[in-house]
Design an enzyme around this catalytic site. Structure first.
Site, mmCIF file in Angstrom:
data_model
loop_
_atom_site.group_PDB
_atom_site.id
_atom_site.type_symbol
_atom_site.label_atom_id
_atom_site.label_comp_id
_atom_site.label_asym_id
_atom_site.label_seq_id
_atom_site.Cartn_x
_atom_site.Cartn_y
_atom_site.Cartn_z
ATOM 1 N N GLY A 253 68.391 53.288 81.226
ATOM 2 C CA GLY A 253 68.790 54.693 81.587
ATOM 3 C C GLY A 253 68.331 55.717 80.396
ATOM 4 N N LYS A 254 68.610 57.159 80.904
ATOM 5 C CA LYS A 254 68.265 58.191 79.931
ATOM 6 C C LYS A 254 68.383 58.002 78.725
ATOM 7 C CE LYS A 254 66.754 61.055 83.056
ATOM 8 N NZ LYS A 254 66.268 60.099 84.043
ATOM 9 N N ARG A 255 69.471 57.520 78.161
ATOM 10 C CA ARG A 255 69.791 57.158 76.666
ATOM 11 C C ARG A 255 68.875 56.202 75.966
ATOM 12 N NH1 ARG A 255 74.494 53.585 75.861
ATOM 13 N NH2 ARG A 255 74.749 54.898 74.193
#
Length: 492
Positions: A253-255
């Site tokens: 994911g983005k993180r």
RNA sequence: GCCGCAUUCGUCUAGUGGACCAGGACGCCGCCCUCUCAAGGCGGAGACCAGGGGUUCGAAUCCCCUAUGCGGCACCA
């Protein structure tokens, strides 16, 4: 022999993720390996989550990696349309058939009611699922709802007993008891289908032979199998490919850093490196081979070598691969690929200079974006640096000054800096005469000319910078050191 | 909570009963090369094959249990 037809079916909800695109790669390779067809289908059945340029992002991502599709929304094909939003009548008709067969039913429950139902179930520690309320409505109740014009959806009538099995070519047999399968909505009240109806109908109608999708879809396979069975259709071969995760083993994911394909492109990753890296996430050829060209992948790719377990996306290994592929590029090719990154940095880099720069940067950069920081000194009027960095380890201002003056003497004699070998030899000799080791000598010169303590090989760099700018920068560095020296004397 | 999937060096993986006291690659460490940084060459550390039971003459490979991790449980895909 069956016709191989595989499809990549993303929904236009944002920039495609490397995990999804890895599945697309497997689809593509399998199609090419078998001489089959690679089909692009857009699953845009959720109007709420759709992003305006969603389709464009998908096409861009696929094009960047060179995953050319044979049928799709833009190129058409014999089984179109390839956008689910354009196939609505098909789903309505098939939902109708399921109702007629008793495999599905109308449900009039409101979203609010369902919400309350789930809350109550949750409070009781039960798993949340539809409570069958509308499945067993009497004809009278049903008629009443119809008369009232209540909004309705179509739900799948999942058998309350037995179990459903899917033969998966990656995992083997997958089995789930029907009692654990929800009466899934197939057709929404806005008359759009849900994924569960649309995939089955489309995969069947489009004569898809192999369905590949992420492992996160495993829990819902019984719904699809049940729909296939209700229609009496043959089930395509299925394979659930393992997830791609971040270092924490959670779904990427983005993180976790960059995850969208277009982001990697913009960060200076070569498509050939991306391809090679992605394919090795969950697939291998043998115990030795790491490097694959697209042609080799097409030749070697087989389904039985796909891994069962999730794989962590290792950014470090990607960088290594990208560096490797950059080193393999011809100078012309590298120059062409670097150009846009200089333009983006607003540096006036011409093709000829980049072409000459290519061999100097080739083995030093891991991403195309890094080329800019390595060579921006060539494309600006003057460079900035901390004067103290002119004086290398084991030097003092006097020796640094002497080094620069010696370099000046050598370089001034040359009308052009085209004979790099000769210039380098002479600089070396000058350094020797001063009793300086090459490292500090070249170090001082490097800072004076490039403004950096790390740069491409000096002689080559001077050649690219040109006589005028080079001498001007050295002269300036001489002045800097002179004033520093006199300043030292005054204050000291 | 329920259901499902997975489990070999830090990471990607090879391995489908004996050729494995487990091979390759990234990363890491050391040496060489060297004007910086890289690239390259050579060498090294690193996995009691999640744990425990079986089956077998023999198991990383087959079976069972446990543990852990992940995934799913929407009128999202």
């Amino acid at each position: 022999m069956l016709d191989i037809r595989v499809r990549f079916a993303p929904s236009p909800t944002g920039a495609p993720h490397v995990g999804n695109i890895r599945t697309a790669l497997f689809d593509y390779l399998w199609a090419r390996h078998t001489g089959g067809k690679f089909i692009l289908r857009i699953e845009d059945t959720d109007q709420a989550r759709e992003v305006e340029n969603g389709l464009e992002l998908i096409l861009e991502s696929l094009r960047y990696l060179g995953l050319q599709w044979d049928e799709g929304p833009d190129v058409g094909g014999a089984y179109g349309p390839y956008r689910q939003s354009e196939r609505l009548p098909l789903y309505a008709e098939h939902a109708q058939q399921l109702i007629a067969k008793g495999a599905a039913y109308y449900c009039y429950c409101t979203p609010e009611r369902l919400e309350q139902m789930r809350e109550a179930q949750h409070a009781r520690g039960e798993s949340t699922r539809y409570d069958y309320r509308c499945r067993y409505l009497s004809p009278e109740e049903r008629a009443a709802h119809e008369r009232a014009g209540d909004p309705k959806v179509v739900r799948l009538a999942v058998p309350r007993e037995g179990k459903t099995t899917l033969r998966d070519f990656i995992h083997g047999d997958l089995t789930i008891a029907n009692e654990n399968v929800d009466d899934q909505v197939l057709l929404k009240s806005d008359s759009f289908p849900t994924y569960h109806l649309a995939v089955v109908v489309d995969d069947h109608l489009m004569k898809i032979s192999h369905v590949m999708r992420g492992d996160d879809w495993v829990p819902s396979f019984p719904k699809h199998v049940l729909v296939y069975q209700a229609f009496g259709w043959e089930i395509p071969l299925h394979g659930h490919v393992p997830m791609v995760t971040g270092a924490d083993k959670k779904k990427l994911g983005k993180r976790h850093g960059s995850t969208s394909v277009t982001q990697f492109r913009d960060d200076g990753y070569l498509p050939e490196a991306m391809l090679n890296f992605l394919v090795r996430l969950g697939w291998s050829y043998d115990d030795k081979t790491e490097l694959f060209t697209r042609e080799q992948l097409i030749e070697y790719f087989t389904l039985d070598k796909i891994e069962h377990a999730p794989a962590i996306f290792d950014y470090g290994k990607l960088d290594w691969l990208n560096g490797y592929y950059i080193r393999q590029l011809s100078d012309d090719d590298l120059a062409a690929r670097m150009l846009p990154f200089f333009e983006r940095a607003r540096l006036k880099a011409d093709r000829a200079t980049l072409r000459a720069l290519a061999p100097l940067l080739k083995e030093r950069i891991k991403k195309l974006t890094e080329a800019v920081a390595w060579s921006d000194f060539l494309f600006v009027d003057d460079v900035e640096y901390d004067p103290r960095s002119l004086i290398g380890k084991g030097m003092d201002a006097a020796s640094a000054l002497a080094a620069l003056r010696a370099a000046q003497h050598v370089l001034e004699k040359y009308p052009a800096f085209d004979d790099e070998q000769k210039i380098e030899a002479e600089l070396r000799a000058a350094s020797d005469q001063l009793g300086l080791k090459p490292a500090p000598f070249f170090g001082t010169l490097r800072v004076a000319v490039t403004g950096k303590t790390v740069s491409p090989p000096l002689a080559g760099s001077l050649g690219l910078l040109g006589r005028e700018k080079t001498l001007r920068r050295i002269a300036r560095a001489v002045m800097v050191l002179e004033s520093k020296q006199s300043g030292d004397r005054v204050t000291g």
